[in-house]
Design a protein around this motif. Structure first.
Motif, PDB file in Angstrom:
ATOM      1  N   ALA A 278      -5.435  18.391   0.494  1.00 42.61           N
ATOM      2  CA  ALA A 278      -5.274  18.419   1.460  1.00 42.61           C
ATOM      3  C   ALA A 278      -3.981  18.908   2.024  1.00 42.61           C
ATOM      4  N   LEU A 279      -3.266  17.437   1.800  1.00 42.79           N
ATOM      5  CA  LEU A 279      -2.230  17.645   2.639  1.00 42.79           C
ATOM      6  C   LEU A 279      -2.059  18.940   2.374  1.00 42.79           C
ATOM      7  N   LEU A 280      -1.502  20.182   1.258  1.00 39.41           N
ATOM      8  CA  LEU A 280      -0.557  20.885   1.562  1.00 39.41           C
ATOM      9  C   LEU A 280      -1.933  22.417   2.476  1.00 39.41           C
ATOM     10  N   PHE A 281      -3.381  22.024   1.870  1.00 41.64           N
ATOM     11  CA  PHE A 281      -4.071  22.960   3.427  1.00 41.64           C
ATOM     12  C   PHE A 281      -3.930  22.183   4.761  1.00 41.64           C
ATOM     13  N   VAL A 282      -3.682  21.766   4.640  1.00 43.38           N
ATOM     14  CA  VAL A 282      -3.134  21.428   6.725  1.00 43.38           C
ATOM     15  C   VAL A 282      -2.092  21.204   7.207  1.00 43.38           C
ATOM     16  N   ARG A 283      -0.972  21.856   6.166  1.00 39.62           N
ATOM     17  CA  ARG A 283       0.778  21.954   5.904  1.00 39.62           C
ATOM     18  C   ARG A 283       1.100  20.592   6.803  1.00 39.62           C
ATOM     19  N   ARG A 284       0.798  20.070   5.865  1.00 39.54           N
ATOM     20  CA  ARG A 284       1.527  18.512   5.996  1.00 39.54           C
ATOM     21  C   ARG A 284       2.136  18.132   4.313  1.00 39.54           C
ATOM     22  N   VAL A 285       2.583  19.454   3.912  1.00 40.88           N
ATOM     23  CA  VAL A 285       3.561  18.776   3.014  1.00 40.88           C
ATOM     24  C   VAL A 285       4.072  20.337   2.207  1.00 40.88           C
ATOM     25  N   SER A 286       4.834  20.523   2.249  1.00 37.80           N
ATOM     26  CA  SER A 286       5.669  21.424   1.464  1.00 37.80           C
ATOM     27  C   SER A 286       4.678  22.410   0.311  1.00 37.80           C
ATOM     28  N   VAL A 287       4.925  23.313  -0.140  1.00 42.30           N
ATOM     29  CA  VAL A 287       4.260  23.852  -1.700  1.00 42.30           C
ATOM     30  C   VAL A 287       5.439  23.234  -2.830  1.00 42.30           C
TER      31      VAL A 287
END
Length: 483
Positions: free
Chosen positions: A242-251
């Motif tokens: 979820a954090l990845l989808f909202v761009r709050r954590v990097s790949v």
């Protein structure tokens, strides 16, 4: 006569060092004496528990993380001694909960209204029904008090919900607690992968055994479980995605973390967990990003699961074949000697008892099926009370009211979590609410084949979810969500 005076500044600097040295010396001497008289695990506990108490006072949200870690079974049992109490026992996790309640009593500044009672109405009903189940089991069915208390003490884990709400008072504590849960999930995932690779059990109450699917036994593949601790693994996976989808954590951070968490879920070889986790991931992605999120999570999970399977196959070459057969066997279950077949037989015993006492059930500690000697130990007796279907178990032990309250509880939590996800304007809050709501559906589904509503970690996970959702609700209403 010559008098010597020391500057006050030097004395004020020197005195604390002397006091600290004296205290340290006394502690060392007492440690040596205690080690010679008391059991070694008790000596360790005397030092570990005060440190946990200090941690709970300074950063209570980290005390909650330690509680989840102790419940997960990954900590050495020597660090978590049990204390006998009459016919029963007090577990270390119970002591930590009592300590956190004690800390909360001193930290509560706004009165009991801060607890947002409306979120916890179903929990209060469940606790009331549990009190009745104690009376029913002990006085109506005359079950041994040890067995009654053993089942009843599990309900103390519902206290995690109000503790989370009381301690998560601002965004910083919310972030620390959320990261702490992910760390717990990672630790559990690494532990189950270690068990898979080595065949050595390091998680308390886990199953480490050769994989058996229908009539096929895979001698090269180890089934490694973490009990209810697997729910912290899957929540961590959902939250990271979820954090990845909202761009709050990097790949670069999200993918290796997701890889480890996915591997931990795979080696459990639990078909129910696999299916429910996939469903929850799709649900979470839809909550966060709509139809585009569903396509994204399919791609990300496909890559992560494929990479995890290839990595696991390096340790156990038959892993790919075993995983495929495990999925396919879902449609073939039902024979009398299968796990599903045994669950049907178990349900038959439960229904016969439910018919005899449908309103109040048979209470805690009361057996409902015949004794079968498998190990020749007390565990065989405990199995006469154990039931896989959590919903049948609620009706069986708490009566029809227990089942209805849990259904009400599940629906309320899902609807409120979904509403919070859709109405949240903060991306991180939206991600957390979506992961909690979707993750909540997993044990709700798996409780059809696992007694999560009557198991310590199942109750702890439900309570943690409701506690965090209520904390998010309060922060958004108080306007503290960004502080």
């Amino acid at each position: 006569m010559i008098s010597v005076t020391f500057p006050r500044q030097r004395i004020s600097t020197f005195l604390p060092l002397v006091v600290f040295g004296a205290v340290l010396l006394v502690v060392c001497i007492l440690s040596g004496l205690l080690a010679a008289v008391l059991p070694w695990w008790f000596v360790i506990a005397l030092f570990v528990l005060p440190l946990v108490a200090i941690l709970a006072i300074v950063a209570p949200e980290l005390g909650l993380v330690f509680l989840l870690l102790s419940l997960s079974g990954v900590l050495p049992q020597a660090m978590l001694p049990e204390l006998p109490l009459g016919p029963g026992r007090i577990l270390a996790s119970d002591l930590v909960i009592f300590a956190l309640i004690f800390v909360a009593a001193f930290k509560l500044r706004k009165g009991l209204g801060v607890l947002a009672w409306d979120w916890f109405k179903p929990i209060f009903w469940l606790l009331a029904l549990s009190a009745i189940a104690i009376v029913v089991g002990k006085f109506i069915f005359e079950s041994p008090v040890k067995d009654v208390l053993q089942e009843a003490r599990i309900q103390i884990n519902w206290m995690i919900a109000p503790l989370v709400l009381m301690f998560i008072s601002n965004r910083k504590r919310l972030n620390r607690f959320s990261i702490g849960i992910v760390l717990v999930g990672l630790i559990v995932a690494v532990a189950v992968v270690f068990q898979f690779a080595t065949g050595k059990q390091i998680i308390a109450n886990a199953r480490v055994e050769e994989l058996l699917t229908l009539e096929t036994r895979y001698t090269d593949v180890t089934r490694s479980t973490a009990g209810g601790g697997i729910y912290f693994v899957l929540f961590s996976l959902l939250y990271v995605l979820a954090l990845l989808f909202v761009r709050r954590v990097s790949v670069l951070i999200a993918f290796p973390v997701a890889l480890i968490l996915a591997a931990g879920i795979i080696v459990s070889f639990g078909r129910g967990i696999w299916i429910a986790t996939a469903f929850a991931a799709l649900l979470m992605a839809y909550f966060v990003r709509g139809k585009g999120g569903v396509a994204s999570v399919i791609i990300v999970l496909s890559i992560a699961v494929s990479a995890a399977l290839v990595g696991l196959a390096a340790f156990k070459p038959q892993t790919l074949e075993a995983a495929y057969e495990r999925i396919v066997s879902t449609t073939k279950e039902g024979a009398g000697n299968s796990s599903l077949g045994w669950r049907f037989e178990e349900a038959g015993y439960a229904f016969s008892k439910i018919v005899s006492s449908p309103l109040v059930g048979i209470g805690y500690g009361t057996p409902y099926k015949p004794l079968i000697r498998l190990t020749g130990s007390e565990q065989d007796v405990a199995l006469t009370r154990y039931i896989h279907n959590g919903y049948l178990g609620l009706w069986l032990k708490l009566g029809i009211s227990g089942l209805l309250v849990v259904l009400w509880f599940s629906w309320r939590t899902y609807v409120r979590g979904l509403r919070m996800t859709s109405q949240s304007s903060d991306s991180q809050t939206k991600a957390l609410a979506a992961a909690l709501t979707a993750g909540f559906t997993v044990p709700v589904i798996t409780s059809m084949t696992q007694p999560e509503w009557l198991a310590p970690l199942g109750v702890a996970y439900f309570a943690m979810t409701v506690g965090l959702l209520s904390a998010l609700d309060r922060l958004s209403k108080d306007g503290a969500g960004g502080k």
